[in-house]
Design an enzyme around this catalytic site. Sequence first.
Site, PDB file in Angstrom:
ATOM      1  N   ASN A  60       0.824  -1.203   0.000  1.00 49.25           N
ATOM      2  CA  ASN A  60       0.000   0.000   0.000  1.00 49.25           C
ATOM      3  C   ASN A  60       0.864   1.261   0.000  1.00 49.25           C
ATOM      4  O   ASN A  60       0.973   1.973   1.006  1.00 49.25           O
ATOM      5  CB  ASN A  60      -0.908  -0.028   1.236  1.00 49.25           C
ATOM      6  CG  ASN A  60      -1.994   1.024   1.149  1.00 49.25           C
ATOM      7  OD1 ASN A  60      -1.992   1.847   0.231  1.00 49.25           O
ATOM      8  ND2 ASN A  60      -2.903   1.019   2.112  1.00 49.25           N
ATOM      9  N   TYR A  84      -4.963   3.800  -4.725  1.00 52.78           N
ATOM     10  CA  TYR A  84      -5.161   2.766  -3.706  1.00 52.78           C
ATOM     11  C   TYR A  84      -6.238   1.778  -4.126  1.00 52.78           C
ATOM     12  O   TYR A  84      -6.109   0.561  -3.937  1.00 52.78           O
ATOM     13  CB  TYR A  84      -5.551   3.403  -2.364  1.00 52.78           C
ATOM     14  CG  TYR A  84      -6.027   2.354  -1.407  1.00 52.78           C
ATOM     15  CD1 TYR A  84      -7.388   2.099  -1.235  1.00 52.78           C
ATOM     16  CD2 TYR A  84      -5.116   1.552  -0.729  1.00 52.78           C
ATOM     17  CE1 TYR A  84      -7.831   1.084  -0.397  1.00 52.78           C
ATOM     18  CE2 TYR A  84      -5.543   0.542   0.115  1.00 52.78           C
ATOM     19  CZ  TYR A  84      -6.912   0.310   0.276  1.00 52.78           C
ATOM     20  OH  TYR A  84      -7.352  -0.702   1.101  1.00 52.78           O
ATOM     21  N   ASP A 222       1.015   9.530   4.823  1.00 53.28           N
ATOM     22  CA  ASP A 222       1.090   9.190   3.401  1.00 53.28           C
ATOM     23  C   ASP A 222       1.336  10.481   2.616  1.00 53.28           C
ATOM     24  O   ASP A 222       1.874  11.450   3.150  1.00 53.28           O
ATOM     25  CB  ASP A 222      -0.213   8.518   2.973  1.00 53.28           C
ATOM     26  CG  ASP A 222      -1.364   9.500   2.909  1.00 53.28           C
ATOM     27  OD1 ASP A 222      -2.261   9.330   2.083  1.00 53.28           O
ATOM     28  OD2 ASP A 222      -1.343  10.468   3.703  1.00 53.28           O
ATOM     29  N   GLN A 297      -9.809  12.184  -1.427  1.00 54.63           N
ATOM     30  CA  GLN A 297     -10.221  11.481  -2.641  1.00 54.63           C
ATOM     31  C   GLN A 297     -11.059  12.399  -3.529  1.00 54.63           C
ATOM     32  O   GLN A 297     -11.381  12.076  -4.651  1.00 54.63           O
ATOM     33  CB  GLN A 297     -11.031  10.218  -2.303  1.00 54.63           C
ATOM     34  CG  GLN A 297     -10.199   9.169  -1.589  1.00 54.63           C
ATOM     35  CD  GLN A 297      -8.954   8.794  -2.404  1.00 54.63           C
ATOM     36  OE1 GLN A 297      -9.036   8.275  -3.514  1.00 54.63           O
ATOM     37  NE2 GLN A 297      -7.789   9.101  -1.873  1.00 54.63           N
TER      38      GLN A 297
HETATM   39  N1  LIG Z   1      -3.280   8.085   5.666  1.00 57.31           N
HETATM   40  C1  LIG Z   1      -3.901   7.151   4.912  1.00 57.31           C
HETATM   41  N2  LIG Z   1      -3.328   6.788   3.746  1.00 57.31           N
HETATM   42  C2  LIG Z   1      -3.989   5.861   3.002  1.00 57.31           C
HETATM   43  C3  LIG Z   1      -5.196   5.273   3.383  1.00 57.31           C
HETATM   44  C4  LIG Z   1      -5.543   4.372   2.333  1.00 57.31           C
HETATM   45  C5  LIG Z   1      -6.736   3.491   2.179  1.00 57.31           C
HETATM   46  N3  LIG Z   1      -7.423   3.231   3.395  1.00 57.31           N
HETATM   47  C6  LIG Z   1      -8.848   3.273   3.303  1.00 57.31           C
HETATM   48  C7  LIG Z   1      -9.377   2.135   2.568  1.00 57.31           C
HETATM   49  C8  LIG Z   1     -10.381   1.556   3.241  1.00 57.31           C
HETATM   50  C9  LIG Z   1     -10.631   2.261   4.475  1.00 57.31           C
HETATM   51  O1  LIG Z   1     -11.790   3.041   4.399  1.00 57.31           O
HETATM   52  C10 LIG Z   1      -9.446   3.167   4.674  1.00 57.31           C
HETATM   53  O2  LIG Z   1      -9.854   4.441   5.079  1.00 57.31           O
HETATM   54  C11 LIG Z   1      -4.540   4.463   1.375  1.00 57.31           C
HETATM   55  N4  LIG Z   1      -3.641   5.361   1.811  1.00 57.31           N
HETATM   56  C12 LIG Z   1      -2.488   5.887   1.120  1.00 57.31           C
HETATM   57  O3  LIG Z   1      -2.959   6.921   0.238  1.00 57.31           O
HETATM   58  C13 LIG Z   1      -2.114   6.958  -0.921  1.00 57.31           C
HETATM   59  C14 LIG Z   1      -2.943   6.567  -2.117  1.00 57.31           C
HETATM   60  O4  LIG Z   1      -3.761   7.644  -2.477  1.00 57.31           O
HETATM   61  P1  LIG Z   1      -4.320   7.671  -4.010  1.00 57.31           P
HETATM   62  O5  LIG Z   1      -3.060   7.791  -4.893  1.00 57.31           O
HETATM   63  O6  LIG Z   1      -5.224   8.854  -4.065  1.00 57.31           O
HETATM   64  O7  LIG Z   1      -5.024   6.349  -4.218  1.00 57.31           O
HETATM   65  C15 LIG Z   1      -1.027   5.918  -0.682  1.00 57.31           C
HETATM   66  O8  LIG Z   1       0.035   6.509   0.033  1.00 57.31           O
HETATM   67  C16 LIG Z   1      -1.762   4.939   0.221  1.00 57.31           C
HETATM   68  O9  LIG Z   1      -0.874   4.142   0.974  1.00 57.31           O
HETATM   69  C17 LIG Z   1      -5.771   5.671   4.630  1.00 57.31           C
HETATM   70  O10 LIG Z   1      -6.836   5.210   5.082  1.00 57.31           O
HETATM   71  N5  LIG Z   1      -5.084   6.618   5.347  1.00 57.31           N
END
Ligand SMILES: Nc1nc2c(c(CN[C@H]3C=C[C@H](O)[C@@H]3O)cn2[C@@H]2O[C@H](COP(=O)(O)O)[C@@H](O)[C@H]2O)c(=O)[nH]1
Length: 314
Positions: A60, A84, A222, A297
Site C-alpha cells: 500500500n 489505492y 502518506d 479522494q
Molecule cells: N493516511 C492514509 N493513507 C492511506 C489510506 C488508504 C486506504 N485506506 C482506506 C481504505 C479503506 C478504508 O476506508 C481506509 O480508510 C490508502 N492510503 C495511502 O494513500 C495513498 C494513495 O492515495 P491515491 O493515490 O489517491 O489512491 C497511498 O500513500 C496509500 O498508501 C488511509 O486510510 N489513510
Amino acid sequence: MREKLPVLDSTYYVVQQSKHVTINKEAARQMLLKGDVNSAWHPDLHIVEPDWIFVLDALNFCFWEDPGHPKWSVEYNGEEYSGYWALAASLKRAYEEGVPLTNAEFLTTISSKTVEKIFRGKQTIPLFQYRVNHLRELGEVLLEKYDGTFVNVLQQARQSAVALVNEVVKNFPSFNDVAVYEEQTVYFYKRAQLLVSDLYGAFEGEGYGDFYDLDELTIFADYKLPQVLRHYRVLEYDDYLSNLVDQYVRFAPGSPEEVEIRAATVQAVEMMRQSLTNGQRTIPAFKLDWWLWTLGQDDTVREKPYHRVRSPFY
Ligand SMILES: Nc1nc2c(c(CN[C@H]3C=C[C@H](O)[C@@H]3O)cn2[C@@H]2O[C@H](COP(=O)(O)O)[C@@H](O)[C@H]2O)c(=O)[nH]1
C-alpha cells in the site's frame, strides 16, 4: 504504564526544528468545526481475511505518476480503479482468481510474471520490483517466524495495537518506515499503523480487529493527508518548499523536506485531537485519518499537488 509508539515524540522534535513547514492552529480548529469526522471504513473491494490485509498493506504505497503520465489502473467487475483502489481491486481479483496470496510458501518465490498478472491493467504499477520484494519478504518471514500465517503475528500482539506495530516493523523490514533528521531517528511507521486500522475496520473491531489501545496510533503519514491539510491551510509551506512541490519536483526519500512534511502532518492532527478533547470525547487519530484521507479522494482539495517521493514506505 501502557506501551507507546515513538512516532509522536520523534515527529514533535522535527516540528520544533522545521525550516519549511509550519502548522496553523487556527486553520486546524476551523477545519474541525466544519468537518464531519465520523467517516467509516470502506468495506468494498476488501477481503476480510488477516493474511490478505497484511499483503494489501505490504503493497500500500506510491501510486502516483508525474504530470502528463497516465496512472496505473485496473478494471474489476466492469469498473476502472486507480491509486489505492486499484491495489485493493487487483488483490481482490487475484484472490478470486485463486492466486494463493495468503500462502506464505507461495509468496517466498513469487515470480515477476505472476505479480505482473496480479497488477495487470493500463500502464504498470510504480516501484514494481519493490512489490515483488515485499511479497517475498512476507513469505520468508512468515514461514521462518510465524508458522506461515499473519494470524500468529496477531497472536504475539495480544490485542495491543502498539505491540502489533512493533512486532511488524521489527520483523518485516519493508514496514520499518523511519528517517533521520538532524541526527535524530524519526519514526512514521505508516503502513504498519495503517495495517492495524485496516484490521480494525475490516473486522469491525471484533476478533482480529479487536485492539484495546487504538488511541495510541497516530495518523498514517502518506502523501494525501499533507495535500488535504495544505489545502485547508493547516500546513503552510514556505516559498522554497511551495515552489518545489508545486513544480512536481521529486524529493529524495528521507530528505529534510519530506521528513518535515510528514512530521507536521502527524503533529497537526495530534493538535486537532487535543483541541477536540476539551469537553468532547477523545477521538482516536486513525478516525481523523480516515476522515482526512476520504476528503483527499475529492478533486476540490487537489488544486495543489502532493509532494513527490518515490518511496516504498507510503
Ligand atoms: N493516511 C492514509 N493513507 C492511506 C489510506 C488508504 C486506504 N485506506 C482506506 C481504505 C479503506 C478504508 O476506508 C481506509 O480508510 C490508502 N492510503 C495511502 O494513500 C495513498 C494513495 O492515495 P491515491 O493515490 O489517491 O489512491 C497511498 O500513500 C496509500 O498508501 C488511509 O486510510 N489513510
